[in-house]
Design an enzyme around this catalytic site. Sequence first.
Site, PDB file in Angstrom:
ATOM      1  N   ASN A  12     -25.737 -27.432  44.370  1.00 30.88           N
ATOM      2  CA  ASN A  12     -26.048 -26.052  43.974  1.00 30.88           C
ATOM      3  C   ASN A  12     -25.757 -25.170  45.181  1.00 30.88           C
ATOM      4  O   ASN A  12     -26.498 -25.187  46.154  1.00 30.88           O
ATOM      5  CB  ASN A  12     -27.520 -25.945  43.572  1.00 30.88           C
ATOM      6  CG  ASN A  12     -27.941 -24.518  43.285  1.00 30.88           C
ATOM      7  OD1 ASN A  12     -27.108 -23.601  43.203  1.00 30.88           O
ATOM      8  ND2 ASN A  12     -29.244 -24.308  43.135  1.00 30.88           N
ATOM      9  N   TRP A  13     -24.647 -24.452  45.120  1.00 29.15           N
ATOM     10  CA  TRP A  13     -24.257 -23.627  46.261  1.00 29.15           C
ATOM     11  C   TRP A  13     -25.115 -22.375  46.405  1.00 29.15           C
ATOM     12  O   TRP A  13     -25.075 -21.695  47.424  1.00 29.15           O
ATOM     13  CB  TRP A  13     -22.773 -23.240  46.178  1.00 29.15           C
ATOM     14  CG  TRP A  13     -21.847 -24.368  46.527  1.00 29.15           C
ATOM     15  CD1 TRP A  13     -22.182 -25.674  46.752  1.00 29.15           C
ATOM     16  CD2 TRP A  13     -20.426 -24.284  46.684  1.00 29.15           C
ATOM     17  NE1 TRP A  13     -21.060 -26.407  47.068  1.00 29.15           N
ATOM     18  CE2 TRP A  13     -19.962 -25.579  47.027  1.00 29.15           C
ATOM     19  CE3 TRP A  13     -19.494 -23.253  46.586  1.00 29.15           C
ATOM     20  CZ2 TRP A  13     -18.612 -25.851  47.254  1.00 29.15           C
ATOM     21  CZ3 TRP A  13     -18.135 -23.519  46.832  1.00 29.15           C
ATOM     22  CH2 TRP A  13     -17.715 -24.801  47.149  1.00 29.15           C
ATOM     23  N   LYS A  14     -25.887 -22.051  45.402  1.00 25.03           N
ATOM     24  CA  LYS A  14     -26.757 -20.866  45.401  1.00 25.03           C
ATOM     25  C   LYS A  14     -25.921 -19.610  45.715  1.00 25.03           C
ATOM     26  O   LYS A  14     -24.734 -19.546  45.340  1.00 25.03           O
ATOM     27  CB  LYS A  14     -27.923 -21.086  46.376  1.00 25.03           C
ATOM     28  CG  LYS A  14     -28.738 -22.339  46.002  1.00 25.03           C
ATOM     29  CD  LYS A  14     -30.000 -22.508  46.798  1.00 25.03           C
ATOM     30  CE  LYS A  14     -30.732 -23.775  46.392  1.00 25.03           C
ATOM     31  NZ  LYS A  14     -32.013 -23.955  47.143  1.00 25.03           N
ATOM     32  N   HIS A  99     -34.348 -22.928  37.729  1.00 25.85           N
ATOM     33  CA  HIS A  99     -34.491 -23.231  39.160  1.00 25.85           C
ATOM     34  C   HIS A  99     -35.704 -22.449  39.693  1.00 25.85           C
ATOM     35  O   HIS A  99     -35.945 -21.309  39.315  1.00 25.85           O
ATOM     36  CB  HIS A  99     -33.230 -22.857  39.929  1.00 25.85           C
ATOM     37  CG  HIS A  99     -33.209 -23.399  41.311  1.00 25.85           C
ATOM     38  ND1 HIS A  99     -33.936 -22.845  42.333  1.00 25.85           N
ATOM     39  CD2 HIS A  99     -32.595 -24.477  41.833  1.00 25.85           C
ATOM     40  CE1 HIS A  99     -33.755 -23.537  43.435  1.00 25.85           C
ATOM     41  NE2 HIS A  99     -32.948 -24.538  43.167  1.00 25.85           N
ATOM     42  N   GLU A 101     -36.155 -20.910  42.312  1.00 25.88           N
ATOM     43  CA  GLU A 101     -35.827 -19.613  42.907  1.00 25.88           C
ATOM     44  C   GLU A 101     -35.671 -18.532  41.837  1.00 25.88           C
ATOM     45  O   GLU A 101     -35.788 -17.344  42.126  1.00 25.88           O
ATOM     46  CB  GLU A 101     -34.569 -19.750  43.771  1.00 25.88           C
ATOM     47  CG  GLU A 101     -34.842 -20.558  45.027  1.00 25.88           C
ATOM     48  CD  GLU A 101     -33.615 -21.209  45.654  1.00 25.88           C
ATOM     49  OE1 GLU A 101     -33.763 -21.876  46.682  1.00 25.88           O
ATOM     50  OE2 GLU A 101     -32.505 -21.071  45.089  1.00 25.88           O
ATOM     51  N   GLU A 169     -37.773 -30.788  41.543  1.00 28.37           N
ATOM     52  CA  GLU A 169     -37.596 -30.152  42.847  1.00 28.37           C
ATOM     53  C   GLU A 169     -38.929 -29.569  43.314  1.00 28.37           C
ATOM     54  O   GLU A 169     -39.297 -28.451  42.925  1.00 28.37           O
ATOM     55  CB  GLU A 169     -36.572 -29.017  42.745  1.00 28.37           C
ATOM     56  CG  GLU A 169     -35.182 -29.460  42.352  1.00 28.37           C
ATOM     57  CD  GLU A 169     -34.123 -28.461  42.774  1.00 28.37           C
ATOM     58  OE1 GLU A 169     -34.315 -27.241  42.616  1.00 28.37           O
ATOM     59  OE2 GLU A 169     -33.108 -28.904  43.305  1.00 28.37           O
ATOM     60  N   GLY A 175     -35.083 -26.249  50.923  1.00 29.98           N
ATOM     61  CA  GLY A 175     -34.643 -25.484  52.088  1.00 29.98           C
ATOM     62  C   GLY A 175     -35.516 -25.636  53.311  1.00 29.98           C
ATOM     63  O   GLY A 175     -35.312 -24.950  54.315  1.00 29.98           O
ATOM     64  N   SER A 214     -34.246 -30.688  49.982  1.00 33.46           N
ATOM     65  CA  SER A 214     -33.904 -31.189  51.326  1.00 33.46           C
ATOM     66  C   SER A 214     -33.287 -32.580  51.328  1.00 33.46           C
ATOM     67  O   SER A 214     -33.557 -33.394  52.215  1.00 33.46           O
ATOM     68  CB  SER A 214     -35.134 -31.127  52.242  1.00 33.46           C
ATOM     69  OG  SER A 214     -35.494 -29.780  52.462  1.00 33.46           O
ATOM     70  N   GLY A 235     -28.846 -28.704  47.662  1.00 31.63           N
ATOM     71  CA  GLY A 235     -28.552 -27.312  47.998  1.00 31.63           C
ATOM     72  C   GLY A 235     -27.728 -27.216  49.263  1.00 31.63           C
ATOM     73  O   GLY A 235     -26.509 -27.449  49.246  1.00 31.63           O
ATOM     74  N   GLY A 236     -28.369 -26.959  50.377  1.00 30.96           N
ATOM     75  CA  GLY A 236     -27.667 -26.712  51.635  1.00 30.96           C
ATOM     76  C   GLY A 236     -26.643 -27.768  52.002  1.00 30.96           C
ATOM     77  O   GLY A 236     -25.546 -27.449  52.456  1.00 30.96           O
TER      78      GLY A 236
HETATM   79  O1  LIG Z   1     -30.862 -26.709  43.917  1.00 31.81           O
HETATM   80  C1  LIG Z   1     -31.039 -27.294  44.988  1.00 31.81           C
HETATM   81  C2  LIG Z   1     -32.392 -27.343  45.543  1.00 31.81           C
HETATM   82  O2  LIG Z   1     -32.951 -26.064  45.532  1.00 31.81           O
HETATM   83  C3  LIG Z   1     -32.479 -28.009  46.899  1.00 31.81           C
HETATM   84  O3  LIG Z   1     -31.997 -27.180  47.905  1.00 31.81           O
HETATM   85  P1  LIG Z   1     -31.944 -27.804  49.401  1.00 31.81           P
HETATM   86  O4  LIG Z   1     -31.152 -29.095  49.317  1.00 31.81           O
HETATM   87  O5  LIG Z   1     -31.242 -26.751  50.233  1.00 31.81           O
HETATM   88  O6  LIG Z   1     -33.375 -28.058  49.823  1.00 31.81           O
END
Ligand SMILES: O=C[C@H](O)COP(=O)(O)O
Length: 254
Positions: A12-14, A99, A101, A169, A175, A214, A235-236
């Site tokens: 998920n590149w957000k 999600h 967020e 999650e 994050g 994470s 994510g990141g």
């Molecule tokens: O969609 C992905 C999740 O929000 C995890 O994000 P993260 O791997 O940056 O903690």
Amino acid sequence: MTPGIRPLVAGNWKMNGTAASLGELRAISHGFMSGLDAETDALICPPATLLARAADIVSSTPVKVGGQDCHAKESGAHTGDVSAEMLKDAGASHVIVGHSERRTDHGETDAGVRAKAEAAWRAGICAVLCIGETKAERELGSTLDILSRQITGSVPSAATAHNTVIAYEPVWAIGTGLTPTAADVAEAHAHIRAELKELLGAEAAKMRILYGGSVKPSNAVELLSVENVDGALVGGASLKAADFLAIAEAYRSI
Ligand SMILES: O=C[C@H](O)COP(=O)(O)O
């Protein structure tokens, strides 16, 4: 891992990425074509602005692309929103819904998430439906109750392994570099599997339950080895091909 369920590693590149970022997607695609696709499915969800170009890049590879959200309606006066049909038209096979967020920043409700999952199905794409507790809820010992409420409220009764993926999650792990212990992940995923069985019957045994929060190359083997963990929502660490491929590589050693 769950015997009989093919894993999925999703990124998920957000709100990250411009055209220059598509080189990372090319590298991810090439990495999966070198044999990783024998171990796991792969999905990248870039910003909507990149989706059509991303779909072109992966079209002849094992990697799929998806959206990060969709409106519950097919079309209409919803400025700035994107429908599941538009995502499908751009080349998406999946869409993330619910999600944390968006639940937090946009006040999304369980009922609204359910409607988005059903909209994804109407468009012919798979919903990656996110659930997870906040730090306060975990500290109160309410994690399993929260997961039960979110499953009951968000997962439509017509959900199947074909049209829905669940992503657990823990909000406090997103994050932050923090993750639950393997035992805590095992407890949460076992509870989710049991709740899905209550709701969906035998179909629950075939549904993918991803872990997200994470996930990094350094913890991927430990987290992805847990029973009832059928992949990751990253994510990141999905923004760099080397990190995303290293996470997927974990499946070569589990
Ligand atoms: O969609 C992905 C999740 O929000 C995890 O994000 P993260 O791997 O940056 O903690």
